[in-house]
Design an enzyme around this catalytic site. Structure first.
Site, PDB file in Angstrom:
ATOM      1  N   ASP A  76       0.847  -1.195   0.000  1.00  0.00           N
ATOM      2  CA  ASP A  76       0.000   0.000   0.000  1.00  0.00           C
ATOM      3  C   ASP A  76       0.880   1.240   0.000  1.00  0.00           C
ATOM      4  OD1 ASP A  76       0.966  -0.242   2.601  1.00  0.00           O
ATOM      5  OD2 ASP A  76      -0.977  -0.655   3.498  1.00  0.00           O
ATOM      6  N   ASN A 145      -8.175  -1.769  13.508  1.00  0.00           N
ATOM      7  CA  ASN A 145      -9.566  -1.961  13.073  1.00  0.00           C
ATOM      8  C   ASN A 145      -9.731  -3.210  12.204  1.00  0.00           C
ATOM      9  OD1 ASN A 145      -8.346  -1.190  10.715  1.00  0.00           O
ATOM     10  ND2 ASN A 145      -9.699   0.550  10.296  1.00  0.00           N
ATOM     11  N   HIS A 147      -7.880  -3.977   9.552  1.00  0.00           N
ATOM     12  CA  HIS A 147      -7.543  -3.848   8.130  1.00  0.00           C
ATOM     13  C   HIS A 147      -6.294  -4.658   7.780  1.00  0.00           C
ATOM     14  CE1 HIS A 147      -4.997   0.127   8.670  1.00  0.00           C
ATOM     15  NE2 HIS A 147      -4.264  -0.928   8.921  1.00  0.00           N
ATOM     16  N   GLU A 152      -9.786  -1.309   4.382  1.00  0.00           N
ATOM     17  CA  GLU A 152     -10.489  -0.898   5.586  1.00  0.00           C
ATOM     18  C   GLU A 152     -11.785  -1.701   5.753  1.00  0.00           C
ATOM     19  OE1 GLU A 152      -8.703   0.789   7.498  1.00  0.00           O
ATOM     20  OE2 GLU A 152      -8.443   2.887   6.928  1.00  0.00           O
TER      21      GLU A 152
END
Ligand code: PGA
Length: 252
Positions: A76, A145, A147, A152
Protein backbone atom coordinates in the site's frame (compact mmCIF):
# COMPACT_ATOMS: atom_id res chain seq x y z
CA UNK A 1 -19.14 -14.05 2.77
CA UNK A 2 -20.45 -15.33 6.08
CA UNK A 3 -19.50 -17.70 8.86
CA UNK A 4 -21.39 -20.47 7.11
CA UNK A 5 -18.82 -20.76 4.28
CA UNK A 6 -16.13 -23.43 4.47
CA UNK A 7 -13.50 -21.97 6.75
CA UNK A 8 -9.88 -22.70 7.56
CA UNK A 9 -8.03 -22.36 10.84
CA UNK A 10 -4.80 -20.36 10.56
CA UNK A 11 -1.66 -21.87 12.02
CA UNK A 12 -0.96 -19.62 15.03
CA UNK A 13 2.60 -19.50 16.35
CA UNK A 14 3.24 -17.63 19.55
CA UNK A 15 6.60 -16.08 20.41
CA UNK A 16 7.33 -15.80 24.12
CA UNK A 17 8.63 -12.24 24.15
CA UNK A 18 9.81 -9.21 22.19
CA UNK A 19 13.09 -10.91 21.25
CA UNK A 20 11.52 -14.17 20.13
CA UNK A 21 8.82 -12.43 18.03
CA UNK A 22 11.08 -10.99 15.32
CA UNK A 23 13.26 -14.11 15.35
CA UNK A 24 10.26 -16.37 14.81
CA UNK A 25 8.82 -14.04 12.15
CA UNK A 26 12.14 -13.95 10.29
CA UNK A 27 12.61 -17.72 10.41
CA UNK A 28 9.11 -18.33 8.96
CA UNK A 29 9.74 -15.75 6.25
CA UNK A 30 13.11 -17.27 5.33
CA UNK A 31 11.58 -20.76 5.24
CA UNK A 32 8.89 -19.48 2.84
CA UNK A 33 11.45 -17.77 0.59
CA UNK A 34 13.61 -20.89 0.48
CA UNK A 35 10.77 -22.89 -1.09
CA UNK A 36 10.48 -20.60 -4.12
CA UNK A 37 12.74 -19.65 -7.03
CA UNK A 38 11.99 -16.01 -7.71
CA UNK A 39 9.14 -15.21 -5.36
CA UNK A 40 6.90 -12.16 -5.60
CA UNK A 41 6.75 -10.86 -2.05
CA UNK A 42 4.50 -8.27 -0.42
CA UNK A 43 5.79 -6.71 2.80
CA UNK A 44 4.13 -4.41 5.34
CA UNK A 45 5.14 -1.07 6.80
CA UNK A 46 4.36 -0.16 10.42
CA UNK A 47 5.99 -0.89 13.76
CA UNK A 48 5.12 -4.57 13.82
CA UNK A 49 7.64 -5.86 11.23
CA UNK A 50 10.56 -3.60 12.26
CA UNK A 51 12.19 -6.24 14.44
CA UNK A 52 11.88 -8.85 11.70
CA UNK A 53 13.55 -6.52 9.21
CA UNK A 54 16.41 -6.03 11.69
CA UNK A 55 16.87 -9.78 12.06
CA UNK A 56 16.76 -10.29 8.28
CA UNK A 57 19.29 -7.50 7.70
CA UNK A 58 21.72 -8.86 10.27
CA UNK A 59 21.42 -12.60 10.83
CA UNK A 60 20.34 -13.39 7.25
CA UNK A 61 22.20 -10.65 5.38
CA UNK A 62 24.48 -13.20 3.73
CA UNK A 63 21.61 -15.01 1.98
CA UNK A 64 22.32 -13.48 -1.44
CA UNK A 65 20.61 -16.49 -3.02
CA UNK A 66 17.36 -15.22 -1.50
CA UNK A 67 17.73 -11.44 -1.74
CA UNK A 68 19.05 -11.36 -5.32
CA UNK A 69 16.06 -13.35 -6.56
CA UNK A 70 13.24 -11.91 -4.50
CA UNK A 71 10.76 -9.67 -6.31
CA UNK A 72 9.12 -7.04 -4.11
CA UNK A 73 5.65 -5.55 -4.62
CA UNK A 74 4.34 -2.74 -2.39
CA UNK A 75 1.31 -3.56 -0.26
CA UNK A 76 0.00 0.00 0.00
CA UNK A 77 0.97 3.66 -0.20
CA UNK A 78 -0.43 7.02 0.76
CA UNK A 79 -1.79 8.83 -2.30
CA UNK A 80 -0.86 12.28 -3.50
CA UNK A 81 2.52 12.77 -1.80
CA UNK A 82 5.55 14.16 -3.63
CA UNK A 83 8.24 11.64 -4.52
CA UNK A 84 10.57 12.93 -1.76
CA UNK A 85 7.95 13.09 1.01
CA UNK A 86 9.14 11.58 4.31
CA UNK A 87 5.76 9.92 4.84
CA UNK A 88 6.00 7.66 1.81
CA UNK A 89 5.82 3.95 2.66
CA UNK A 90 8.15 3.29 -0.28
CA UNK A 91 10.92 5.40 1.26
CA UNK A 92 10.39 3.87 4.67
CA UNK A 93 10.54 0.29 3.44
CA UNK A 94 13.52 1.06 1.23
CA UNK A 95 15.40 2.31 4.28
CA UNK A 96 14.39 -0.28 6.86
CA UNK A 97 14.62 -3.35 4.62
CA UNK A 98 15.04 -3.25 0.83
CA UNK A 99 18.35 -1.35 0.72
CA UNK A 100 19.69 -3.08 3.81
CA UNK A 101 19.48 -6.56 2.32
CA UNK A 102 20.07 -5.29 -1.23
CA UNK A 103 16.92 -6.32 -3.10
CA UNK A 104 17.84 -5.41 -6.72
CA UNK A 105 16.24 -2.08 -7.68
CA UNK A 106 14.88 -3.66 -10.86
CA UNK A 107 12.96 -6.14 -8.68
CA UNK A 108 11.06 -3.47 -6.74
CA UNK A 109 7.54 -2.36 -7.71
CA UNK A 110 5.97 0.52 -5.81
CA UNK A 111 2.82 2.57 -6.11
CA UNK A 112 3.68 6.02 -7.41
CA UNK A 113 2.06 8.26 -4.81
CA UNK A 114 2.26 11.40 -6.98
CA UNK A 115 0.88 9.72 -10.12
CA UNK A 116 -0.93 12.36 -12.19
CA UNK A 117 -3.65 9.88 -13.09
CA UNK A 118 -4.64 7.57 -10.23
CA UNK A 119 -6.87 5.47 -12.51
CA UNK A 120 -3.87 4.71 -14.73
CA UNK A 121 -1.69 4.08 -11.69
CA UNK A 122 -4.14 1.49 -10.36
CA UNK A 123 -4.34 -0.10 -13.83
CA UNK A 124 -0.52 -0.27 -13.94
CA UNK A 125 -0.38 -2.29 -10.70
CA UNK A 126 -3.35 -4.46 -11.70
CA UNK A 127 -1.57 -5.18 -14.96
CA UNK A 128 1.64 -5.99 -13.11
CA UNK A 129 -0.28 -8.54 -11.03
CA UNK A 130 -1.80 -10.05 -14.15
CA UNK A 131 1.54 -10.43 -15.89
CA UNK A 132 3.93 -11.01 -12.96
CA UNK A 133 1.60 -12.32 -10.23
CA UNK A 134 0.01 -13.75 -8.34
CA UNK A 135 1.79 -12.85 -5.13
CA UNK A 136 3.79 -15.77 -3.73
CA UNK A 137 4.25 -14.58 -0.16
CA UNK A 138 2.14 -11.88 1.47
CA UNK A 139 3.47 -10.69 4.82
CA UNK A 140 0.85 -8.52 6.49
CA UNK A 141 0.35 -6.47 9.63
CA UNK A 142 -3.00 -6.28 11.42
CA UNK A 143 -4.64 -2.87 11.77
CA UNK A 144 -6.29 -1.95 15.05
CA UNK A 145 -9.57 -1.96 13.07
CA UNK A 146 -8.78 -5.28 11.41
CA UNK A 147 -7.54 -3.85 8.13
CA UNK A 148 -5.05 -5.70 5.93
CA UNK A 149 -2.92 -3.34 3.88
CA UNK A 150 -5.33 -0.42 3.60
CA UNK A 151 -8.34 -2.65 3.04
CA UNK A 152 -10.49 -0.90 5.59
CA UNK A 153 -13.64 -2.36 7.17
CA UNK A 154 -16.29 -2.79 4.48
CA UNK A 155 -13.77 -3.98 1.87
CA UNK A 156 -15.12 -6.87 -0.18
CA UNK A 157 -13.10 -10.07 0.07
CA UNK A 158 -12.62 -9.97 -3.71
CA UNK A 159 -11.71 -6.29 -3.82
CA UNK A 160 -9.03 -5.37 -6.37
CA UNK A 161 -6.09 -2.99 -6.15
CA UNK A 162 -7.60 0.46 -5.74
CA UNK A 163 -7.61 3.86 -4.09
CA UNK A 164 -9.39 3.89 -0.74
CA UNK A 165 -10.46 6.53 1.79
CA UNK A 166 -8.80 5.93 5.15
CA UNK A 167 -11.05 5.52 8.19
CA UNK A 168 -10.80 7.87 11.18
CA UNK A 169 -9.19 5.02 13.16
CA UNK A 170 -6.42 4.54 10.59
CA UNK A 171 -5.85 8.30 10.40
CA UNK A 172 -5.53 8.31 14.19
CA UNK A 173 -2.99 5.44 14.10
CA UNK A 174 -1.05 7.29 11.40
CA UNK A 175 -0.91 10.41 13.57
CA UNK A 176 1.34 8.51 15.97
CA UNK A 177 3.92 8.37 13.17
CA UNK A 178 3.53 11.83 11.65
CA UNK A 179 2.79 14.00 14.67
CA UNK A 180 -0.83 14.94 14.01
CA UNK A 181 -3.94 13.69 12.26
CA UNK A 182 -3.69 16.67 9.89
CA UNK A 183 -0.38 15.24 8.61
CA UNK A 184 -1.94 11.91 7.62
CA UNK A 185 -3.09 11.69 3.98
CA UNK A 186 -6.79 10.85 3.61
CA UNK A 187 -6.46 8.33 0.79
CA UNK A 188 -4.15 5.45 -0.04
CA UNK A 189 -3.46 2.94 -2.78
CA UNK A 190 -3.75 -0.64 -1.62
CA UNK A 191 -3.55 -4.10 -3.07
CA UNK A 192 -7.05 -5.54 -2.74
CA UNK A 193 -8.12 -8.33 -0.43
CA UNK A 194 -8.73 -10.31 -3.63
CA UNK A 195 -5.06 -9.91 -4.59
CA UNK A 196 -3.83 -10.79 -1.09
CA UNK A 197 -6.07 -13.82 -0.69
CA UNK A 198 -4.65 -15.23 -3.94
CA UNK A 199 -1.12 -15.26 -2.50
CA UNK A 200 0.35 -18.75 -2.19
CA UNK A 201 1.29 -18.14 1.43
CA UNK A 202 0.14 -15.49 3.88
CA UNK A 203 1.94 -14.55 7.06
CA UNK A 204 0.16 -12.22 9.50
CA UNK A 205 2.39 -10.53 12.09
CA UNK A 206 0.79 -9.28 15.30
CA UNK A 207 2.44 -7.93 18.42
CA UNK A 208 1.58 -5.93 21.53
CA UNK A 209 -1.29 -5.90 24.00
CA UNK A 210 -3.12 -3.24 21.95
CA UNK A 211 -3.73 -5.90 19.26
CA UNK A 212 -5.00 -8.65 21.60
CA UNK A 213 -8.71 -7.92 21.03
CA UNK A 214 -8.52 -7.52 17.26
CA UNK A 215 -6.41 -10.68 16.94
CA UNK A 216 -8.98 -12.67 18.94
CA UNK A 217 -11.77 -11.20 16.79
CA UNK A 218 -9.85 -12.01 13.61
CA UNK A 219 -9.60 -15.65 14.62
CA UNK A 220 -12.99 -16.21 16.24
CA UNK A 221 -15.62 -13.60 15.25
CA UNK A 222 -18.01 -14.14 12.38
CA UNK A 223 -16.19 -13.94 9.07
CA UNK A 224 -17.32 -10.78 7.32
CA UNK A 225 -16.34 -7.44 5.84
CA UNK A 226 -16.59 -5.54 9.13
CA UNK A 227 -13.27 -7.18 10.09
CA UNK A 228 -11.26 -7.50 6.86
CA UNK A 229 -8.70 -9.80 8.51
CA UNK A 230 -11.37 -12.47 9.03
CA UNK A 231 -11.07 -13.00 5.25
CA UNK A 232 -7.87 -14.93 6.01
CA UNK A 233 -10.03 -17.75 7.36
CA UNK A 234 -11.51 -18.33 3.90
CA UNK A 235 -8.22 -19.76 2.64
CA UNK A 236 -5.55 -22.26 3.61
CA UNK A 237 -1.85 -21.66 4.28
CA UNK A 238 -2.11 -18.72 6.63
CA UNK A 239 0.45 -18.49 9.40
CA UNK A 240 -0.12 -16.02 12.22
CA UNK A 241 3.00 -15.10 14.18
CA UNK A 242 2.02 -13.34 17.41
CA UNK A 243 3.89 -12.34 20.51
CA UNK A 244 2.59 -13.46 23.89
CA UNK A 245 0.92 -10.14 24.70
CA UNK A 246 -1.02 -10.03 21.43
CA UNK A 247 -2.05 -13.64 22.03
CA UNK A 248 -3.36 -13.01 25.55
CA UNK A 249 -7.03 -13.23 24.56
CA UNK A 250 -6.72 -16.37 22.44
CA UNK A 251 -8.27 -19.49 23.87
CA UNK A 252 -5.76 -22.33 24.32
P1 PGA B 1 1.45 -1.29 13.03
O1 PGA B 1 0.40 -1.16 11.84
O2 PGA B 1 2.41 -2.37 12.66
O3 PGA B 1 2.12 0.06 13.11
O4 PGA B 1 0.67 -1.64 14.26
C1 PGA B 1 -0.28 -2.30 11.40
C2 PGA B 1 -1.32 -1.92 10.37
O5 PGA B 1 -2.04 -0.92 10.56
O6 PGA B 1 -1.44 -2.64 9.38
Amino acid sequence: MTGTSALFVPDVRIAADAVAFPELSASFFIASLEKLKSPLVVLPTGNTPLGMYDVLATKYLGRRDLWDNMRFLALDEYAGLASNDARLFSGWLTKVFLDRVGIPVANRTFFQSDAANPVQEIARIQNFLRTSGPVDIAVLGLGANGHLGMNEPGSAFDSPTRLIALTPETIKSGAAYWGSEAAVPRTAYTLGLGDLLQAKQVMLLVNGAAKADILASTLTDTVGVSIPATSLRTRADVVVVADATAALKLKP
